[in-house]
Design a protein around this motif. Sequence first.
Motif, PDB file in Angstrom:
ATOM      1  N   ALA A 116     -31.184  30.205   5.661  1.00  0.00           N
ATOM      2  CA  ALA A 116     -30.139  28.884   5.577  1.00  0.00           C
ATOM      3  C   ALA A 116     -29.792  28.750   6.220  1.00  0.00           C
ATOM      4  O   ALA A 116     -29.293  27.085   6.930  1.00  0.00           O
ATOM      5  CB  ALA A 116     -30.756  28.241   4.018  1.00  0.00           C
ATOM      6  N   ALA A 147     -30.401  22.682   3.391  1.00  0.00           N
ATOM      7  CA  ALA A 147     -30.557  23.813   2.197  1.00  0.00           C
ATOM      8  C   ALA A 147     -29.232  24.485   2.341  1.00  0.00           C
ATOM      9  O   ALA A 147     -28.951  24.970   3.463  1.00  0.00           O
ATOM     10  CB  ALA A 147     -31.939  24.289   2.767  1.00  0.00           C
ATOM     11  N   LEU A 189     -34.684  21.333   6.630  1.00  0.00           N
ATOM     12  CA  LEU A 189     -33.375  22.612   6.693  1.00  0.00           C
ATOM     13  C   LEU A 189     -32.468  23.082   7.566  1.00  0.00           C
ATOM     14  O   LEU A 189     -31.136  23.047   7.535  1.00  0.00           O
ATOM     15  CB  LEU A 189     -34.808  22.877   7.914  1.00  0.00           C
ATOM     16  N   MET A 215     -33.110  29.648   1.575  1.00  0.00           N
ATOM     17  CA  MET A 215     -34.878  29.292   2.007  1.00  0.00           C
ATOM     18  C   MET A 215     -34.998  30.439   2.229  1.00  0.00           C
ATOM     19  O   MET A 215     -35.050  30.583   2.657  1.00  0.00           O
ATOM     20  CB  MET A 215     -34.451  28.517   3.436  1.00  0.00           C
ATOM     21  N   ASP A 244     -32.028  35.199   1.627  1.00  0.00           N
ATOM     22  CA  ASP A 244     -33.135  33.263   1.141  1.00  0.00           C
ATOM     23  C   ASP A 244     -31.577  32.416   2.122  1.00  0.00           C
ATOM     24  O   ASP A 244     -31.256  31.504   2.611  1.00  0.00           O
ATOM     25  CB  ASP A 244     -33.230  32.783  -0.027  1.00  0.00           C
ATOM     26  N   ALA A 255     -39.755  28.029   4.814  1.00  0.00           N
ATOM     27  CA  ALA A 255     -39.078  28.050   6.059  1.00  0.00           C
ATOM     28  C   ALA A 255     -40.608  28.119   7.340  1.00  0.00           C
ATOM     29  O   ALA A 255     -40.433  26.895   8.048  1.00  0.00           O
ATOM     30  CB  ALA A 255     -38.512  28.819   6.121  1.00  0.00           C
ATOM     31  N   ARG A 304     -29.395  26.332   9.046  1.00  0.00           N
ATOM     32  CA  ARG A 304     -28.824  25.252   9.521  1.00  0.00           C
ATOM     33  C   ARG A 304     -27.711  24.999  10.613  1.00  0.00           C
ATOM     34  O   ARG A 304     -27.807  23.758  11.453  1.00  0.00           O
ATOM     35  CB  ARG A 304     -27.402  24.986   8.221  1.00  0.00           C
TER      36      ARG A 304
END
Length: 354
Positions: free
Chosen positions: A343, A281, A278, A284, A339, A289, A347
Amino acid sequence: MAKRKYVKQALSQWMNGVGPDSEVVISSRVRIARNIRNMPFPLMADPSRSLSVMEQLLGVAESGRLNGLGKIEQIRLTDLTELEKLVLVEKHLISPNLANDSRNGALILSPNEDISVMINEEDHLRIQCLSSGFQVHEAWDAASKIDDIFEEQVDYAFDEKHGYLTSCPTNVGTGIRVSVMMHLPALVMTGQINRILSAVTQVGLAVRGLYGEGSEATGNLFQVSNQITLGQSEQEIIENLFQVARQMIEHEKSARSKLLTESRLRVEDRVRRSFGILSQAIIMDSKEASQRLSDIRLGVHLGLLPEVNELVLNELLVSTQPGFLQMTFGEAMSPEDRDRSRAELIRSRLATIS
């Protein structure tokens, strides 16, 4: 506008993770369905009738009788964009039915979002009260008080033999639905979940996903609720749900202890792998997730990731949903764009605590 607050902030107060047994139960909810006597149910009402229902029920709020809730907000669905409706669904403040199919729908919302009253959903009135952790009795007390306030002002559709009359036969009787949203990763990892859920359904309870009927149980999150509303009192329904959920909590805690004792290295490896993925990435999807966040949540409660605050996980649970992502980034997104943005958001959030 005040409504902006409800669609900009991911966390509601009931998601603060401080209630009893919150390591297993994320929230407790009671929903009460009611209709006005001699008025057609919402699906059968013409626009003038549904408008009359909405004005009558919003009038209760405008009369000041709900002042004990604080500064409540009245929101007509026609004042919301489709994206704002989706965000409110993702925060569990309105149902998909109200967002998609309502005619003259409206929402009455308490300041901390633990009470939401939907108007012209499947029924004329749906009172929903949410509490953090395992607090079904507290949620019932709050919902019952709101119900009493409306009943003083509105003549409910009620039959001496069948109880409160509702649009769907499955809600006739008490009209209440009690549910707990549970995080059960250890029961899944130890292979006990199917046996437990089978036993739960045999005592008249239903198990669904995070967003209720029709939703998939992703991220090891299960919503357990009563199916029977007729032939039992409100107290019997609540007590049955409470006792079964109590046993599920103990089974989950026991499974977690067993994992920690017998498979600590394997579990810690899984938790830290998920945290690493996580944190790094580039893309995601929502299903991965949910599963990775579930691993981290388990790690936090097992003491394997003490640096992570559960509030961050609860915030990410909502803020990584499709509607909220598009609201956050201020643009319509394709699934692939979501997606990538999901991510990026995860992050960024985890970087503040690692």
